[in-house]
Design a protein around this motif. Structure first.
Motif, PDB file in Angstrom:
ATOM      1  N   LEU A 272      22.324  67.462  18.498  1.00 61.18           N
ATOM      2  CA  LEU A 272      23.537  66.780  18.034  1.00 61.18           C
ATOM      3  C   LEU A 272      24.557  66.670  19.162  1.00 61.18           C
ATOM      4  O   LEU A 272      25.201  65.646  19.353  1.00 61.18           O
ATOM      5  CB  LEU A 272      24.142  67.551  16.853  1.00 61.18           C
ATOM      6  CG  LEU A 272      23.318  67.480  15.566  1.00 61.18           C
ATOM      7  CD1 LEU A 272      23.913  68.394  14.494  1.00 61.18           C
ATOM      8  CD2 LEU A 272      23.245  66.037  15.058  1.00 61.18           C
ATOM      9  N   HIS A 273      24.659  67.763  19.927  1.00 60.53           N
ATOM     10  CA  HIS A 273      25.608  67.774  21.041  1.00 60.53           C
ATOM     11  C   HIS A 273      25.245  66.716  22.078  1.00 60.53           C
ATOM     12  O   HIS A 273      26.119  66.040  22.624  1.00 60.53           O
ATOM     13  CB  HIS A 273      25.607  69.173  21.663  1.00 60.53           C
ATOM     14  CG  HIS A 273      26.343  69.268  22.962  1.00 60.53           C
ATOM     15  ND1 HIS A 273      27.722  69.270  23.033  1.00 60.53           N
ATOM     16  CD2 HIS A 273      25.903  69.352  24.240  1.00 60.53           C
ATOM     17  CE1 HIS A 273      28.095  69.350  24.302  1.00 60.53           C
ATOM     18  NE2 HIS A 273      27.011  69.403  25.058  1.00 60.53           N
ATOM     19  N   LEU A 274      23.944  66.565  22.323  1.00 59.96           N
ATOM     20  CA  LEU A 274      23.501  65.687  23.402  1.00 59.96           C
ATOM     21  C   LEU A 274      23.423  64.225  22.998  1.00 59.96           C
ATOM     22  O   LEU A 274      23.677  63.329  23.798  1.00 59.96           O
ATOM     23  CB  LEU A 274      22.128  66.137  23.915  1.00 59.96           C
ATOM     24  CG  LEU A 274      22.114  67.457  24.684  1.00 59.96           C
ATOM     25  CD1 LEU A 274      20.680  67.876  24.957  1.00 59.96           C
ATOM     26  CD2 LEU A 274      22.884  67.315  26.000  1.00 59.96           C
ATOM     27  N   ARG A 275      23.075  63.981  21.734  1.00 60.69           N
ATOM     28  CA  ARG A 275      22.836  62.609  21.282  1.00 60.69           C
ATOM     29  C   ARG A 275      23.995  61.696  21.691  1.00 60.69           C
ATOM     30  O   ARG A 275      23.803  60.625  22.245  1.00 60.69           O
ATOM     31  CB  ARG A 275      22.645  62.607  19.757  1.00 60.69           C
ATOM     32  CG  ARG A 275      22.428  61.269  19.119  1.00 60.69           C
ATOM     33  CD  ARG A 275      20.992  60.798  19.082  1.00 60.69           C
ATOM     34  NE  ARG A 275      20.003  61.862  19.188  1.00 60.69           N
ATOM     35  CZ  ARG A 275      18.734  61.715  18.830  1.00 60.69           C
ATOM     36  NH1 ARG A 275      18.326  60.595  18.284  1.00 60.69           N
ATOM     37  NH2 ARG A 275      17.874  62.679  18.999  1.00 60.69           N
ATOM     38  N   GLU A 276      25.184  62.177  21.461  1.00 61.82           N
ATOM     39  CA  GLU A 276      26.360  61.382  21.758  1.00 61.82           C
ATOM     40  C   GLU A 276      26.458  61.077  23.253  1.00 61.82           C
ATOM     41  O   GLU A 276      26.817  59.978  23.659  1.00 61.82           O
ATOM     42  CB  GLU A 276      27.581  62.177  21.311  1.00 61.82           C
ATOM     43  CG  GLU A 276      28.841  61.442  21.590  1.00 61.82           C
ATOM     44  CD  GLU A 276      29.889  61.745  20.536  1.00 61.82           C
ATOM     45  OE1 GLU A 276      29.506  62.129  19.401  1.00 61.82           O
ATOM     46  OE2 GLU A 276      31.061  61.604  20.859  1.00 61.82           O
ATOM     47  N   ARG A 277      26.120  62.075  24.068  1.00 56.05           N
ATOM     48  CA  ARG A 277      26.180  61.875  25.520  1.00 56.05           C
ATOM     49  C   ARG A 277      25.190  60.792  25.946  1.00 56.05           C
ATOM     50  O   ARG A 277      25.492  59.942  26.747  1.00 56.05           O
ATOM     51  CB  ARG A 277      25.833  63.169  26.267  1.00 56.05           C
ATOM     52  CG  ARG A 277      26.711  64.359  25.929  1.00 56.05           C
ATOM     53  CD  ARG A 277      28.129  64.051  26.296  1.00 56.05           C
ATOM     54  NE  ARG A 277      29.079  65.125  26.239  1.00 56.05           N
ATOM     55  CZ  ARG A 277      29.423  65.813  25.158  1.00 56.05           C
ATOM     56  NH1 ARG A 277      28.833  65.604  24.013  1.00 56.05           N
ATOM     57  NH2 ARG A 277      30.354  66.732  25.225  1.00 56.05           N
ATOM     58  N   PHE A 278      23.985  60.858  25.369  1.00 62.32           N
ATOM     59  CA  PHE A 278      22.962  59.863  25.727  1.00 62.32           C
ATOM     60  C   PHE A 278      23.464  58.453  25.435  1.00 62.32           C
ATOM     61  O   PHE A 278      23.281  57.529  26.211  1.00 62.32           O
ATOM     62  CB  PHE A 278      21.679  60.082  24.902  1.00 62.32           C
ATOM     63  CG  PHE A 278      20.881  61.274  25.333  1.00 62.32           C
ATOM     64  CD1 PHE A 278      20.547  61.455  26.665  1.00 62.32           C
ATOM     65  CD2 PHE A 278      20.431  62.197  24.406  1.00 62.32           C
ATOM     66  CE1 PHE A 278      19.788  62.549  27.057  1.00 62.32           C
ATOM     67  CE2 PHE A 278      19.682  63.294  24.793  1.00 62.32           C
ATOM     68  CZ  PHE A 278      19.360  63.464  26.116  1.00 62.32           C
ATOM     69  N   LEU A 279      24.082  58.304  24.269  1.00 59.38           N
ATOM     70  CA  LEU A 279      24.447  56.958  23.820  1.00 59.38           C
ATOM     71  C   LEU A 279      25.627  56.388  24.589  1.00 59.38           C
ATOM     72  O   LEU A 279      25.788  55.175  24.655  1.00 59.38           O
ATOM     73  CB  LEU A 279      24.733  56.976  22.314  1.00 59.38           C
ATOM     74  CG  LEU A 279      23.488  57.286  21.466  1.00 59.38           C
ATOM     75  CD1 LEU A 279      23.843  57.435  19.996  1.00 59.38           C
ATOM     76  CD2 LEU A 279      22.421  56.207  21.652  1.00 59.38           C
ATOM     77  N   THR A 280      26.433  57.265  25.183  1.00 61.19           N
ATOM     78  CA  THR A 280      27.614  56.743  25.872  1.00 61.19           C
ATOM     79  C   THR A 280      27.459  56.711  27.391  1.00 61.19           C
ATOM     80  O   THR A 280      28.185  55.984  28.058  1.00 61.19           O
ATOM     81  CB  THR A 280      28.865  57.591  25.538  1.00 61.19           C
ATOM     82  OG1 THR A 280      28.559  58.955  25.797  1.00 61.19           O
ATOM     83  CG2 THR A 280      29.248  57.418  24.069  1.00 61.19           C
ATOM     84  N   ALA A 281      26.511  57.496  27.945  1.00 58.61           N
ATOM     85  CA  ALA A 281      26.424  57.594  29.404  1.00 58.61           C
ATOM     86  C   ALA A 281      25.979  56.273  30.018  1.00 58.61           C
ATOM     87  O   ALA A 281      25.083  55.603  29.494  1.00 58.61           O
ATOM     88  CB  ALA A 281      25.449  58.692  29.794  1.00 58.61           C
ATOM     89  N   SER A 282      26.597  55.921  31.142  1.00 60.62           N
ATOM     90  CA  SER A 282      26.166  54.694  31.823  1.00 60.62           C
ATOM     91  C   SER A 282      25.364  55.018  33.081  1.00 60.62           C
ATOM     92  O   SER A 282      24.793  54.129  33.701  1.00 60.62           O
ATOM     93  CB  SER A 282      27.366  53.821  32.167  1.00 60.62           C
ATOM     94  OG  SER A 282      28.223  54.534  33.034  1.00 60.62           O
ATOM     95  N   VAL A 283      25.337  56.306  33.455  1.00 58.44           N
ATOM     96  CA  VAL A 283      24.571  56.701  34.636  1.00 58.44           C
ATOM     97  C   VAL A 283      23.663  57.881  34.281  1.00 58.44           C
ATOM     98  O   VAL A 283      24.120  58.868  33.689  1.00 58.44           O
ATOM     99  CB  VAL A 283      25.486  57.106  35.811  1.00 58.44           C
ATOM    100  CG1 VAL A 283      24.663  57.542  37.020  1.00 58.44           C
ATOM    101  CG2 VAL A 283      26.424  55.969  36.194  1.00 58.44           C
ATOM    102  N   GLY A 284      22.387  57.767  34.639  1.00 57.56           N
ATOM    103  CA  GLY A 284      21.455  58.873  34.478  1.00 57.56           C
ATOM    104  C   GLY A 284      21.035  59.389  35.851  1.00 57.56           C
ATOM    105  O   GLY A 284      20.913  58.610  36.801  1.00 57.56           O
TER     106      GLY A 284
END
Ligand code: SF4
Lengths: 450, 221
Positions: free
Chosen positions: A184-196
């Motif tokens: 749950l903590h990470l899902r949001e980060r994945f969806l908003t991050a523009s750089v991997g």
């Protein structure tokens, strides 16, 4: 503290931590046993290992032209290839490519090695680790202690307490609940991050492709969702042909997690228009590797595919954990790689009994004991003693006199309390009592002087 | 066949009984063994500690002392592992008995419960496999018991025991506990350098007696 004492000193502290010892023992034995079972299923495992070794040897022998081919193919496919001599240069290249304040990361040893997260933080960029164990370590403001299971030194209740205090107040210590909290903590980060940001397990010269092997699927998210993907890759990750994956993708999962096949294998080649990241950067890092390459014995350390099997079977690692090694790479591979990459860490080649368990399991047949011995540089304080001993052993008459002296000493010395440094022996073991006569005295008495 | 005995420096000094047992076993199966008195040490300790030149000198010396022999029998797995590349005519005792002579029953009698610890260099570098155990299994009256975690290193490692004394002690404690747990009266091994360490740990904390397996093979009724 002298360099020669760095590992033994750090180890003492870890040995005293009984909870750590129990956690490590449980974890390493579990993975070890799983590996043994799945490796036994492969009838041609030894041939496969030999093949893995051969391909790696071939790649290193021709590294320059393979790297050039990789750059050419990756560039043709739309990637931008950067070259970094050392950690600082690699960090600078990556930081200069980032204009946002948060990036998502796939677990990567290369970025640990160059200290990328710290370098990015200094530039105001937060790198979110998305591998569960790596996230644990990051939340605890700690460092990984294992190549594959960075949080191997944490037990479940420690992880619960950590999550409770950071990302999931009130969570219980059920593994599924902990994983869900991280998800749950990470899902949001994945969806908003523009750089991997990622590393790579393999870089294929023939096609210019990169390969990431993982179990959790977080890697797949990082590699496909952001617009920009930056991969930091050690130059030794090159394999010549796409078909070589047929060898390594069989060797790696069985050796590392003890799985027959890993759940996620991502392979990408530059940019695919309209699909996945549209800006793909690859940073090829030397950071000491070409120096390692120059040593005909030591260079085999660059064959390593970071499976961590050697850590899991190592009796020394099992008792002290990864932090005692004082470098990103720990365990047997760390003990031969860290000194070669850095020119320091001189106590690490001595941090082994040369039992050979690592060599036995290494999927690319790195003769770790051979390299350990090769890298051992005796500390100056000990050299006169060892020199004198070898002088005695080289002369039969001195040797016979030496035997008499040693026998006298062994007969007189208290078996349970010798002066330093031999006190290190008698702290936990008795000294053997010599018998009435040496073997040679018995022989000459019973068989004559043949 | 001219057969030499390289007893090793450790055995010459601390475990002459192992050397005597090897001679007894070999003579029992009809081998006339010689002991060249100029022998000293194979150089393993120097080689493993980073003294490459000095070890090389001792390896050369070994070659000179044993030049006239077709086979050299050595009751130490780690010394053979160290010597083998340069001197292919060296054999660990069990290799010599089984591979060269083709005998497994050497006529020993030892009516006790015994467990076997496969020392690392013998097991992994030499690939002794179950040879010492096969010899032990043929001994009259013996009861062989399995050792839990047998393949795990005891923590000796030559100078490792002094340089990394803490880790060495931790490994030793686990090995001794496993040996005690086996229910044996004796723990046998093929290397007296590890035996110095394990045996010293066992006499300190209590437990089975550590012996070189040659001493069991040489057991007489
Ligand atoms: S040295 Fe071998 S066993 Fe160890 S991590 Fe590397 S590939 Fe795996």
């Amino acid at each position: 503290m002298s360099q020669a004492e760095a590992f033994p000193k750090a180890a003492e502290g870890k040995l005293a931590d009984t909870r750590l010892r129990a956690t490590l023992r449980g974890a390493t034995h579990t993975i070890r046993d799983r590996r043994t079972a799945v490796v036994a299923e492969v009838g041609d495992w030894e041939d496969l290992r030999e093949l893995g070794r051969t391909v790696k040897e071939e790649a290193l022998a021709d590294l320059g032209s393979l790297l050039a081919r990789f750059e050419e193919r990756a560039t043709a496919a739309g990637a931008t290839v950067h070259w970094a001599r050392d950690a600082a240069e690699a960090c600078r290249i990556v930081a200069d490519l980032i204009t946002v304040t948060e990036v998502v990361k796939v677990k990567s040893m290369a970025t640990q090695e160059i200290g990328l997260n710290e370098a990015l933080a200094a530039r105001g960029v937060h790198a979110v680790e998305t591998d569960l164990a790596e996230l644990i370590v990051q939340l605890a403001d700690d460092k990984p202690s294992h190549l594959l299971v960075p949080a191997i030194h944490y037990n479940r209740s420690q992880i619960r307490d950590l999550f409770d205090a950071s990302i999931a107040a009130g969570v219980d210590d059920d593994p599924a609940a902990l994983a869900e909290a991280a998800r749950l903590h990470l899902r949001e980060r994945f969806l908003t991050a523009s750089v991997g940001v990622s590393g790579a397990n393999f870089a294929i010269a023939e096609t210019g492709s990169l390969v990431v092997v993982e179990s959790e699927g977080n890697g797949r998210m990082c590699l496909t969702l952001p617009d920009t993907l930056i991969s930091v890759v050690g130059i030794e990750k090159i394999v010549p042909r796409f078909a070589d994956l047929g060898v390594f993708l069989r060797l790696l999962p069985r050796s590392s997690t003890g799985e027959r096949m890993n759940p996620y294998t991502s392979i990408w080649t530059g940019v695919t228009p309209g699909d996945g990241p549209q800006a793909v950067h690859i940073v090829l890092v030397d950071n000491g590797r070409t120096r390692v390459l120059r040593d005909p014995v030591g260079r085999q350390a660059l064959h390593c595919i970071r499976c961590s099997a050697c850590l899991n079977v190592c009796p020394v690692y099992e008792r002290v954990g990864g932090h005692a090694y004082g470098h990103t790479y720990s365990g047997p591979i760390g003990a031969i790689l860290a000194p070669q990459l850095t020119g320091g860490h001189r106590s690490l080649p001595f941090a082994s009994t040369l039992c050979g368990a690592c060599y036995e399991v290494c999927p690319v047949k790195i003769n770790i004991p051979e390299v350990l011995v090769h890298l051992r540089e005796p500390p100056p304080a000990e050299q006169p003693v060892m020199g004198a001993v070898s002088a005695v052993l080289s002369r039969p008459r001195w040797y016979r006199a030496g035997l008499r002296l040693a026998r006298w000493f062994a007969a007189m010395a208290p078996a349970r309390r010798l002066p330093w440094p031999l006190s290190r022996w008698t702290a936990v073991r008795d000294l053997p009592r010599p018998e009435q006569e040496t073997f040679r005295d018995w022989w000459t008495r019973t068989h004559g002087r043949t | 066949m001219r057969v030499g005995l390289f007893v090793t420096c450790v055995n010459d000094l601390l475990f002459p009984r192992t050397g005597r047992a090897v001679v007894s076993v070999l003579e029992h199966v009809g081998v006339k063994v010689e002991f060249p008195l100029d022998q000293t040490c194979c150089g393993q300790m120097h080689g493993n500690s980073g003294y490459r030149k000095k070890a090389g000198g001792l390896l050369d010396r070994f070659g000179e002392v044993f030049a006239g022999y077709e086979a050299v029998v050595v009751p130490s797995g780690s010394c053979v592992a160290f010597l083998r590349e340069r001197h292919p005519h060296v054999y660990e005792l069990s290799e010599f008995l089984i591979d060269v002579l083709g005998v497994e029953d050497v006529g020993g009698v030892f009516p006790h419960r015994v467990t076997y610890h496969p020392t690392c260099h013998g097991m992994r570098m030499l690939g002794l496999g179950d040879k010492p155990v096969r010899l032990l299994a043929a001994v009259g009256g013996i009861e062989l018991l399995p050792l839990p975690g047998a393949a795990e290193c005891c923590g000796f490692g030559g100078t490792f025991a002094l340089k990394n004394a803490g880790v060495s002690a931790a490994m030793l404690a686990d090995k001794c506990a496993a040996i005690r747990g086996s229910g044996a009266d004796y723990v046998a091994m093929a290397d007296n350098s590890c035996l110095t360490h394990i045996g010293g740990g066992l006499t300190r904390t209590g437990g089975p007696r550590a012996v070189h397996y040659a001493e069991i093979l040489a057991g007489r009724p």
